[in-house]
Write an enzyme that holds these catalytic residues in place. Structure first.
Site, PDB file in Angstrom:
ATOM      1  N   GLN A   1       0.820  -1.208   0.000  1.00 52.03           N
ATOM      2  CA  GLN A   1       0.000   0.000   0.000  1.00 52.03           C
ATOM      3  C   GLN A   1       0.854   1.258   0.000  1.00 52.03           C
ATOM      4  O   GLN A   1       0.472   2.287  -0.564  1.00 52.03           O
ATOM      5  CB  GLN A   1      -0.948  -0.007   1.197  1.00 52.03           C
TER       6      GLN A   1
ATOM      7  N   GLU B   1      -9.424   2.313   5.217  1.00 56.51           N
ATOM      8  CA  GLU B   1      -9.888   1.976   3.869  1.00 56.51           C
ATOM      9  C   GLU B   1      -9.772   0.464   3.651  1.00 56.51           C
ATOM     10  O   GLU B   1     -10.722  -0.194   3.228  1.00 56.51           O
ATOM     11  CB  GLU B   1      -9.044   2.730   2.848  1.00 56.51           C
ATOM     12  N   HIS B   2      -8.606  -0.088   3.918  1.00 58.82           N
ATOM     13  CA  HIS B   2      -8.358  -1.529   3.816  1.00 58.82           C
ATOM     14  C   HIS B   2      -8.018  -2.064   5.207  1.00 58.82           C
ATOM     15  O   HIS B   2      -7.183  -1.487   5.904  1.00 58.82           O
ATOM     16  CB  HIS B   2      -7.178  -1.839   2.889  1.00 58.82           C
TER      17      HIS B   2
ATOM     18  N   ASP C   1      -7.748  -5.290  -4.855  1.00 59.50           N
ATOM     19  CA  ASP C   1      -7.351  -4.203  -5.742  1.00 59.50           C
ATOM     20  C   ASP C   1      -7.584  -4.562  -7.206  1.00 59.50           C
ATOM     21  O   ASP C   1      -7.866  -3.690  -8.028  1.00 59.50           O
ATOM     22  CB  ASP C   1      -5.870  -3.877  -5.557  1.00 59.50           C
TER      23      ASP C   1
ATOM     24  N   HIS D   1       1.761   3.083  -3.363  1.00 60.21           N
ATOM     25  CA  HIS D   1       0.791   3.911  -4.069  1.00 60.21           C
ATOM     26  C   HIS D   1       1.207   5.371  -4.086  1.00 60.21           C
ATOM     27  O   HIS D   1       1.089   6.061  -5.100  1.00 60.21           O
ATOM     28  CB  HIS D   1      -0.581   3.817  -3.389  1.00 60.21           C
TER      29      HIS D   1
ATOM     30  N   HIS E   1     -53.855  19.414   4.391  1.00 56.79           N
ATOM     31  CA  HIS E   1     -53.453  18.004   4.392  1.00 56.79           C
ATOM     32  C   HIS E   1     -54.568  17.145   4.989  1.00 56.79           C
ATOM     33  O   HIS E   1     -54.960  16.112   4.430  1.00 56.79           O
ATOM     34  CB  HIS E   1     -52.180  17.807   5.226  1.00 56.79           C
TER      35      HIS E   1
END
Length: 431
Positions: free
Chosen positions: A254, A323-324, A357, A257, A416
């Site tokens: 990771q 996230e992961h 991924d 990235h 109403h």
């Protein structure tokens, strides 16, 4: 730079802020992005071409490159074509399983209620470029939209003197209807407002750099977006049974990235923590993107953390909302049961984050910066709208009539109440 083990209990306020208050870093550029967005809104293709020249160093020929994607697919080597098709098939199969069915049923005498689902008509997908090619992001963004039944799926992807053929081919396989060679904030603005070439969409999805994220924030309200995503994140929860080399491999993977990525391992075993830190240092030294990885490891929201217990490790992970989330432990399921906030979870030593991924079938467009506390990743629901449906019989309306009129009168909405009384009274007059 080497990775050291820190004790979770010793983290100070500044350390905890770095871990738990991550952001996409868009505030500093919001004014510049607003200017880009406004120019594209007003000037269309002219502004798109000008900003592309300024920021990407590319003089655009055709903005619409849809045909080039088909040609790239035809020219691919067989093994790459097969990998793209297999990944797309797996993602398609998983998302087809999410398709909801319309339904209606009676909730009481003469009171039929239900829900139906219809796709959004026009969607834009951002497929990143830059320092790495992301054909997987094309699959993850486009395939669910196509499965959901979106009429027009447009893709924007950053230009280059030579566009990456694998990304173009993946866009073709995924099933995009139109593809535009535009990136950055100007691409988001083009999708949001339309230009002479780019078709205006109703929703924009997909990850990008901070300029893309800031642009999504700027246009939100004029167009729907998925969420504001920041750099990649992973937390690995490990116990004494975990293989330190595999834990380290997740962090390094990771980290490659983005130098702003956040990568964390947390364990309740001191020997495992030390071994993971050593393995991270060893693996980083032999990776092609070593400089990027080291940048991420220097991030204040990265590190190897030693907890006093697995309960403390779990509490940290829940607050982090990664996230992961990778869980490599003797009983992954029991740990998972205690963690609610994560974008996507990877259980056991044979489930690397890279599987999600690329090709396991789940979606890799996921919330970052703690967004998993309140939302999930890209899914079929991202591209659908729901409508409630109801039908009341005369008996059904009479049955709840007093409830409606009493509440309407209490709110001071006499018309109403009258709309209900008139129906009931007319029926009684006919009897």
């Amino acid at each position: 730079m080497t990775v050291d083990v820190r004790e979770l209990a010793d983290l100070g306020p500044a350390d905890r802020t770095a871990f738990f208050d991550r952001d996409a870093g868009i505030d500093a550029i919001s004014d510049d992005v607003r200017e880009i967005v406004d120019r594209v809104h007003e000037e269309g293709d002219v502004a798109v071409r000008e900003f592309t020249s300024e920021f990407d160093g590319v003089e655009l020929g055709n903005i619409d490159i849809t045909d080039a994607c088909g040609r790239a697919y035809e020219d691919l080597e067989d093994d790459v074509r097969e990998a793209i098709e297999t990944a797309a098939d797996n993602v398609r199969e998983f998302h087809e399983a999410q398709l909801p069915e319309d339904w209606r049923r009676e909730f009481g005498p003469g009171r039929e209620l239900g829900r139906r689902f219809r796709p959004i008509e026009r969607v834009g997908v951002y497929v990143p470029g830059g320092s790495a090619a992301y054909p997987s992001s094309a699959i993850m963004g486009v395939v669910p939209a196509v499965v959901a039944g979106v009429d027009h799926v447009a893709v924007v992807t950053p230009p280059a003197d030579e566009l990456n053929p694998v990304t173009l081919a993946a866009i073709h396989v995924a099933g995009a209807d139109a593809v535009y060679s535009v990136g950055g904030a100007q691409a988001i603005a083009g999708l949001a407002y339309g230009t002479e070439t780019i078709t205006r969409v109703q929703k924009i999805v997909g990850p990008g750099n901070k300029w893309v994220t800031a642009a999504k924030a700027a246009v939100r309200g004029d167009v729907e977006i998925d969420f504001l995503a920041g750099p990649s994140e992973v937390v690995v929860v490990a116990d004494e049974t975990a293989d330190p080399d595999l834990v380290a491999a997740e962090l390094v993977a990771q980290a490659e990235h983005d130098p702003n990525a956040s990568v964390v391992a947390v364990t309740d075993d001191a020997d495992t923590a030390d071994a993971v830190a050593a393995a991270v240092n060893e693996q980083t030294a032999v990776r092609e993107r070593e400089d990027v990885i080291r940048g991420a490891l220097e991030n204040d929201a990265s590190g190897v953390l030693l907890a006093r217990s697995m309960s403390e490790a779990i509490l940290f992970t829940e607050e982090y909302a990664p996230e992961h989330l990778s869980i490599i432990a003797g009983d992954e399921e029991s740990i998972l049961e205690r963690i609610d906030s994560a974008g996507s979870v990877f259980l056991g030593p044979n489930t690397p984050v890279a599987a999600g991924d690329y090709a396991s079938g789940t979606n890799h467009v996921l919330p970052t910066n703690g967004g998993a506390r309140v939302t999930g990743g890209l899914s079929i629901e991202t591209f659908l709208r729901s409508t409630t449906v109801q039908r009341l019989s005369a008996e059904g309306l009479t049955d709840i009539g007093d409830t409606i009129t009493t509440l309407a009168d209490a709110e001071g909405l006499e018309a109403h109440a009258e709309s209900v009384r008139r129906r009931i009274e007319d029926r009684e007059d006919d009897l």
